[in-house]
Scaffold this motif. Structure first.
Motif, PDB file in Angstrom:
ATOM      1  N   TRP A 147       0.850  -1.192   0.000  1.00 52.83           N
ATOM      2  CA  TRP A 147       0.000   0.000   0.000  1.00 52.83           C
ATOM      3  C   TRP A 147       0.883   1.237   0.000  1.00 52.83           C
ATOM      4  CZ3 TRP A 147      -5.291  -0.882  -0.148  1.00 52.83           C
ATOM      5  CH2 TRP A 147      -5.705  -2.175   0.167  1.00 52.83           C
ATOM      6  N   PRO A 175       3.020   5.969   4.764  1.00 54.58           N
ATOM      7  CA  PRO A 175       2.582   7.233   5.367  1.00 54.58           C
ATOM      8  C   PRO A 175       3.235   8.458   4.741  1.00 54.58           C
ATOM      9  CG  PRO A 175       2.974   5.604   7.079  1.00 54.58           C
ATOM     10  CD  PRO A 175       3.415   4.986   5.795  1.00 54.58           C
ATOM     11  N   VAL A 185       1.446   9.299   1.487  1.00 53.72           N
ATOM     12  CA  VAL A 185       0.135   9.913   1.715  1.00 53.72           C
ATOM     13  C   VAL A 185       0.289  11.368   2.140  1.00 53.72           C
ATOM     14  CG1 VAL A 185      -1.946   9.836   3.143  1.00 53.72           C
ATOM     15  CG2 VAL A 185      -0.945   7.703   2.284  1.00 53.72           C
ATOM     16  N   GLU A 186       1.165  11.623   3.101  1.00 50.67           N
ATOM     17  CA  GLU A 186       1.328  12.987   3.616  1.00 50.67           C
ATOM     18  C   GLU A 186       1.866  13.918   2.545  1.00 50.67           C
ATOM     19  OE1 GLU A 186       0.318  14.206   6.471  1.00 50.67           O
ATOM     20  OE2 GLU A 186      -0.523  12.248   6.935  1.00 50.67           O
ATOM     21  N   LYS A 225      -0.854  14.560  -0.180  1.00 52.87           N
ATOM     22  CA  LYS A 225      -1.942  15.351   0.388  1.00 52.87           C
ATOM     23  C   LYS A 225      -1.615  16.834   0.358  1.00 52.87           C
ATOM     24  CE  LYS A 225      -4.897  12.947   3.716  1.00 52.87           C
ATOM     25  NZ  LYS A 225      -5.159  12.751   5.162  1.00 52.87           N
ATOM     26  N   ASP A 241      -6.129   3.829  -2.031  1.00 46.94           N
ATOM     27  CA  ASP A 241      -5.523   4.706  -1.025  1.00 46.94           C
ATOM     28  C   ASP A 241      -5.697   6.178  -1.387  1.00 46.94           C
ATOM     29  OD1 ASP A 241      -4.714   2.963   0.875  1.00 46.94           O
ATOM     30  OD2 ASP A 241      -2.604   2.892   0.308  1.00 46.94           O
ATOM     31  N   ALA A 272      -9.305   7.056  -0.674  1.00 51.26           N
ATOM     32  CA  ALA A 272      -9.612   7.020   0.757  1.00 51.26           C
ATOM     33  C   ALA A 272      -9.041   8.225   1.486  1.00 51.26           C
ATOM     34  CB  ALA A 272      -9.077   5.729   1.373  1.00 51.26           C
ATOM     35  N   ASN A 273      -7.909   8.739   1.016  1.00 50.27           N
ATOM     36  CA  ASN A 273      -7.253   9.864   1.682  1.00 50.27           C
ATOM     37  C   ASN A 273      -7.553  11.211   1.027  1.00 50.27           C
ATOM     38  OD1 ASN A 273      -5.290   8.675   3.855  1.00 50.27           O
ATOM     39  ND2 ASN A 273      -5.053   7.345   2.077  1.00 50.27           N
ATOM     40  N   ILE A 281      -6.717  12.357  -1.894  1.00 51.50           N
ATOM     41  CA  ILE A 281      -5.537  12.913  -2.554  1.00 51.50           C
ATOM     42  C   ILE A 281      -5.881  13.244  -4.004  1.00 51.50           C
ATOM     43  CG2 ILE A 281      -3.183  12.419  -3.307  1.00 51.50           C
ATOM     44  CD1 ILE A 281      -2.933  10.586  -0.856  1.00 51.50           C
TER      45      ILE A 281
END
Length: 377
Positions: free
Chosen positions: A194, A197, A200-201, A204, A237, A240-241, A243
């Motif tokens: 996946w 972190p 994702v950060e 974002k 992902d 879900a986030n 982005i």
């Protein structure tokens, strides 16, 4: 600047001055009043008395662009060892990466994220493009990667600030130098799991200020089944986030754009392989990576999705990336900065007003006390 020679699709035929044949049905639109109290209608096809030559403006625009050239600034982000320099060289079929241009380049892991850029002027068939590649050595290479995206966010905003200052000058330059980041290619390691972190950060935060195109680097380390499963997990992902990656659905201008962009969105992230070495395959020279099982052809869609990435960044969406940068990301920054400036000005004016009122109040109080003291005396 370095002048490089590449090959693209052939240039369009020269402009014909003879009246073209007008085919199809004639569309007649009844003129209607507009807000400016005038009439507006559409004249098409045989409504024209003859050939006007409006289409010649396209040739004028093309000649002007060829003469002036244009800028394209691309940022590559990812941890060391994912092939960022190699992929950039493969995209532009030339040694354009910082690593390739530095004769005494030494590969070492930086303790902090340091942004470095290198620029070239690439000329092809009379069209000049100033390409700037921004690299981010040190990103994601530490044990503690907390806030490692902050230097990159600061750099992107600094380029917007620089452009805004140039725009606000009374005597502006005829052509403002454009150092804004038009695209950020984010390299994901081919883990098969996946998003991490840090992925994702980063996406974002950066997705709000720049166009991000995520790719799976060194995709030849995954089987075709693993590749598809990994791509599906990444898309889950991203959704879900919340982005936002390029191209965003809300920026589709018409149904034709939406159809093209939907196909791109279905394939994101692109699973790519990069190399600048050529090999013989069936008598033809191809870019590829040679293994003991065979040659992985970079530009073969059956082997990887490099051509999808190249077409998106250069052949189909380069101008759109520049337009989204100017009309969406830069405009958002500009409005925010001007609002902050107005609030600062109003705040200073209000503060000065309050200080003046206090001074007046002190004078009145002083006068009253003085009169009262005299009366008591």
């Amino acid at each position: 600047s370095l002048s490089l020679s590449l090959s693209l699709s052939p240039s369009p035929p020269p402009l014909s001055l003879s009246p073209p044949e007008m085919e199809g049905e004639v569309e007649v639109v009844t003129p209607c009043p507009t807000e400016s109290h005038g009439l507006q209608g559409t004249i098409k096809g045989h409504d024209l008395f003859g050939y006007v030559g409006i289409e010649a403006v396209l040739d004028q625009m093309r000649r002007k662009t060829m003469k002036a050239g244009f800028e394209f600034n691309i940022m590559v982000v990812g941890q060391s060892g994912l092939g960022k320099s190699t992929l950039v060289n493969t995209l532009f079929k030339s040694k354009v990466s910082r690593k390739s241009c530095s004769p005494n380049y030494e590969e070492k892991i930086s303790k902090t994220v340091k942004l470095q850029s290198v620029s070239h002027v690439i000329e092809e068939k009379g069209v000049k493009m100033k390409l700037t590649v921004i690299d981010t050595p040190g990103f994601g290479d530490q044990i503690n990667n907390e806030n490692c995206w902050e230097p990159i966010v600061s750099y992107v905003n600094e380029q917007y600030e620089r452009y805004l200052k140039e725009e606000l000058y009374v005597n502006r330059k005829p052509r403002i130098p454009d150092t804004r980041v038009h695209c950020c290619v984010y390299f994901l390691p081919a883990t098969g799991h996946w998003l991490r972190p840090i992925d994702v950060e980063f996406m974002k935060r950066l997705g709000k200020i720049v166009s991000i195109v995520p790719i799976i680097a060194k995709a030849d380390t995954l089987t075709m089944e693993e590749r598809q499963e990994f791509k599906q997990r990444i898309r889950q992902d991203l959704n879900a986030n919340g982005i936002r990656v390029y191209p965003q659905t809300e920026y589709d201008e018409d149904p034709e754009d939406r159809i093209l962009n939907d196909k791109i969105r279905e394939n994101i992230p692109f699973a790519v392989v990069g190399t600048d070495k050529e090999h013989q395959v069936n008598g033809n020279k191809v870019l590829g990576r040679k293994t003991k099982w065979g040659i992985i052809e970079v530009e073969n869609v059956a082997h990887c999705e490099f051509t999808n990435l190249r077409d998106l960044l250069i052949r189909s969406h380069l101008q759109d990336l520049k337009d989204v940068t100017h009309n969406i990301h830069y405009e958002t920054f500009r409005v925010r900065r001007l609002n902050e400036s107005n609030l600062t000005v109003h705040g200073l004016e209000e503060q000065r007003y309050m200080e003046r009122e206090k001074q007046r109040g002190r004078v009145r109080d002083g006068e009253g006390k003085s009169e009262g003291w005299r009366g008591g005396e």
